[in-house]
Design a protein around this motif. Structure first.
Motif, mmCIF file in Angstrom:
data_model
loop_
_atom_site.group_PDB
_atom_site.id
_atom_site.type_symbol
_atom_site.label_atom_id
_atom_site.label_comp_id
_atom_site.label_asym_id
_atom_site.label_seq_id
_atom_site.Cartn_x
_atom_site.Cartn_y
_atom_site.Cartn_z
ATOM 1 N N GLY A 101 -15.527 3.850 109.711
ATOM 2 C CA GLY A 101 -16.302 2.959 108.866
ATOM 3 C C GLY A 101 -16.620 1.621 109.494
ATOM 4 N N GLY A 102 -16.506 1.519 110.807
ATOM 5 C CA GLY A 102 -16.816 0.265 111.481
ATOM 6 C C GLY A 102 -15.750 -0.791 111.361
ATOM 7 N N ALA A 103 -14.556 -0.422 110.908
ATOM 8 C CA ALA A 103 -13.461 -1.378 110.754
ATOM 9 C C ALA A 103 -12.526 -1.301 111.962
ATOM 10 C CB ALA A 103 -12.690 -1.101 109.467
ATOM 11 N N TYR A 104 -11.578 -2.228 112.005
ATOM 12 C CA TYR A 104 -10.576 -2.262 113.063
ATOM 13 C C TYR A 104 -9.189 -2.316 112.437
ATOM 14 C CZ TYR A 104 -14.614 -3.813 115.817
ATOM 15 O OH TYR A 104 -15.841 -3.914 116.405
ATOM 16 N N GLY A 105 -8.192 -1.933 113.211
ATOM 17 C CA GLY A 105 -6.815 -2.027 112.756
ATOM 18 C C GLY A 105 -5.988 -2.797 113.762
ATOM 19 N N ALA A 106 -5.063 -3.647 113.289
ATOM 20 C CA ALA A 106 -4.158 -4.394 114.156
ATOM 21 C C ALA A 106 -2.762 -4.326 113.574
ATOM 22 C CB ALA A 106 -4.615 -5.846 114.282
ATOM 23 N N TRP A 107 -1.766 -4.335 114.449
ATOM 24 C CA TRP A 107 -0.377 -4.153 114.016
ATOM 25 C C TRP A 107 0.539 -5.046 114.825
ATOM 26 C CZ3 TRP A 107 3.376 -0.352 116.452
ATOM 27 C CH2 TRP A 107 4.582 -0.300 115.741
ATOM 28 N N ASN A 108 1.469 -5.683 114.133
ATOM 29 C CA ASN A 108 2.521 -6.452 114.793
ATOM 30 C C ASN A 108 3.765 -5.571 114.869
ATOM 31 O OD1 ASN A 108 4.445 -8.242 115.712
ATOM 32 N ND2 ASN A 108 4.548 -9.414 113.809
ATOM 33 N N PRO A 109 4.119 -5.035 116.034
ATOM 34 C CA PRO A 109 5.246 -4.100 116.134
ATOM 35 C C PRO A 109 6.613 -4.778 116.192
ATOM 36 C CG PRO A 109 4.247 -4.391 118.281
ATOM 37 C CD PRO A 109 3.413 -5.202 117.320
ATOM 38 N N LEU A 110 6.669 -6.102 116.135
ATOM 39 C CA LEU A 110 7.940 -6.814 116.252
ATOM 40 C C LEU A 110 8.466 -7.232 114.881
ATOM 41 C CD1 LEU A 110 7.262 -9.025 119.397
ATOM 42 C CD2 LEU A 110 8.293 -6.752 119.254
ATOM 43 N N PRO A 111 9.793 -7.382 114.734
ATOM 44 C CA PRO A 111 10.394 -7.656 113.422
ATOM 45 C C PRO A 111 10.394 -9.133 113.045
ATOM 46 C CG PRO A 111 12.119 -7.347 115.031
ATOM 47 C CD PRO A 111 10.819 -7.099 115.756
ATOM 48 N N PHE A 112 9.379 -9.903 113.428
ATOM 49 C CA PHE A 112 9.239 -11.288 112.999
ATOM 50 C C PHE A 112 7.754 -11.662 113.049
ATOM 51 C CE2 PHE A 112 10.995 -11.061 117.342
ATOM 52 C CZ PHE A 112 9.904 -11.462 118.083
ATOM 53 N N ALA A 113 7.401 -12.673 112.257
ATOM 54 C CA ALA A 113 6.010 -13.121 112.181
ATOM 55 C C ALA A 113 5.605 -13.791 113.485
ATOM 56 C CB ALA A 113 5.845 -14.092 111.015
ATOM 57 N N ARG A 114 4.331 -13.667 113.833
ATOM 58 C CA ARG A 114 3.835 -14.303 115.056
ATOM 59 C C ARG A 114 2.312 -14.334 115.038
ATOM 60 N NH1 ARG A 114 3.121 -10.283 119.616
ATOM 61 N NH2 ARG A 114 3.097 -8.237 118.660
ATOM 62 N N TRP A 115 1.752 -15.214 115.874
ATOM 63 C CA TRP A 115 0.311 -15.232 116.112
ATOM 64 C C TRP A 115 -0.024 -14.221 117.189
ATOM 65 C CZ3 TRP A 115 -3.610 -17.399 113.570
ATOM 66 C CH2 TRP A 115 -3.333 -18.446 112.669
ATOM 67 N N LEU A 116 -1.129 -13.525 117.006
ATOM 68 C CA LEU A 116 -1.602 -12.551 117.986
ATOM 69 C C LEU A 116 -3.017 -12.912 118.427
ATOM 70 C CD1 LEU A 116 -0.609 -9.326 116.038
ATOM 71 C CD2 LEU A 116 0.508 -10.128 118.103
ATOM 72 N N THR A 117 -3.265 -12.819 119.716
ATOM 73 C CA THR A 117 -4.628 -12.861 120.218
ATOM 74 C C THR A 117 -5.069 -11.418 120.384
ATOM 75 O OG1 THR A 117 -4.249 -14.943 121.368
ATOM 76 C CG2 THR A 117 -6.148 -13.640 122.064
#
Length: 201
Positions: free
Chosen positions: A35-51
């Motif tokens: 559907g033209g969407a994207y998926g992103a996942w944080n695989p680590l057990p704490f919050a963080r900023w991702l580029t």
């Protein structure tokens, strides 16, 4: 920190264990879904900023996640052609779906010139040779005994001239390239700063 670049290295993971600030990691490639969407996942057990780097199937102004949070997009040249670059703050083990938005989104206020890099958290000011003469974190200037990133050969400061150019100017990533030309050869240094990041690379 001042480094030679990002990559798969343990020091990024160890640095992320510092719970005094929201950790940051090198660029993460997310994937396209139906559907033209994207998926992103944080695989680590704490919050963080991702580029996050995404395939450039379109050229949106921004992306909105499944919680309604909007993030600006920057189109950059990747290994296989144009890519969409964006910054996301994800919780521990959080996965989100991202969809394109065709309207500008307010985010970090950048100041990018040939001799200034500033994302609101970090400010670096360069001299005519591309060396850092003033460095500031969150409003506090570092006490420098002399220029930072001042190359030397056999103990002698590198002479010659420098050409400084802006490669990228935000809103997700800014890069300034310094090319030093001297009798000993040519040296290229690229300063990189990401939105919401307090590390100059």
């Amino acid at each position: 920190c001042l480094g030679i670049g990002s990559g798969a290295a343990w020091h990024h993971v160890l640095a992320a264990l510092d719970r005094t600030r929201v950790p940051r990691m090198p660029a993460l490639t997310a994937r396209a879904i139906e559907g033209g969407a994207y998926g992103a996942w944080n695989p680590l057990p704490f919050a963080r900023w991702l580029t996050v780097s995404l395939p450039c199937s379109s050229r949106p102004w921004a992306l909105v996640d499944s919680h309604g949070r909007q993030s600006p997009v920057q189109i950059v040249e990747g290994v296989e052609g144009p890519e969409l670059l964006t910054c996301l703050e994800l919780g521990a083990l959080e996965a989100v779906t991202l969809r394109a938005v065709d309207e500008p989104v307010a985010d970090v206020t950048w100041e990018v010139e040939e001799r200034i890099l500033d994302n609101g958290l970090v400010r670096a000011e360069l001299d005519s040779l591309g060396q850092i003469t003033r460095l500031c974190w969150r409003g506090v200037f570092a006490e420098l005994a002399g220029p930072v990133v001042a190359p030397r050969i056999n103990g002698t400061a590198l002479g010659g001239s420098a050409t400084i150019s802006i490669l990228e100017a935000g809103p997700v990533r800014a890069r300034v390239c310094v090319v030093r030309t001297a009798a000993a050869g040519v040296l290229r240094v690229t300063y990189t700063l990401h939105a919401h990041d307090d590390g100059l690379r």
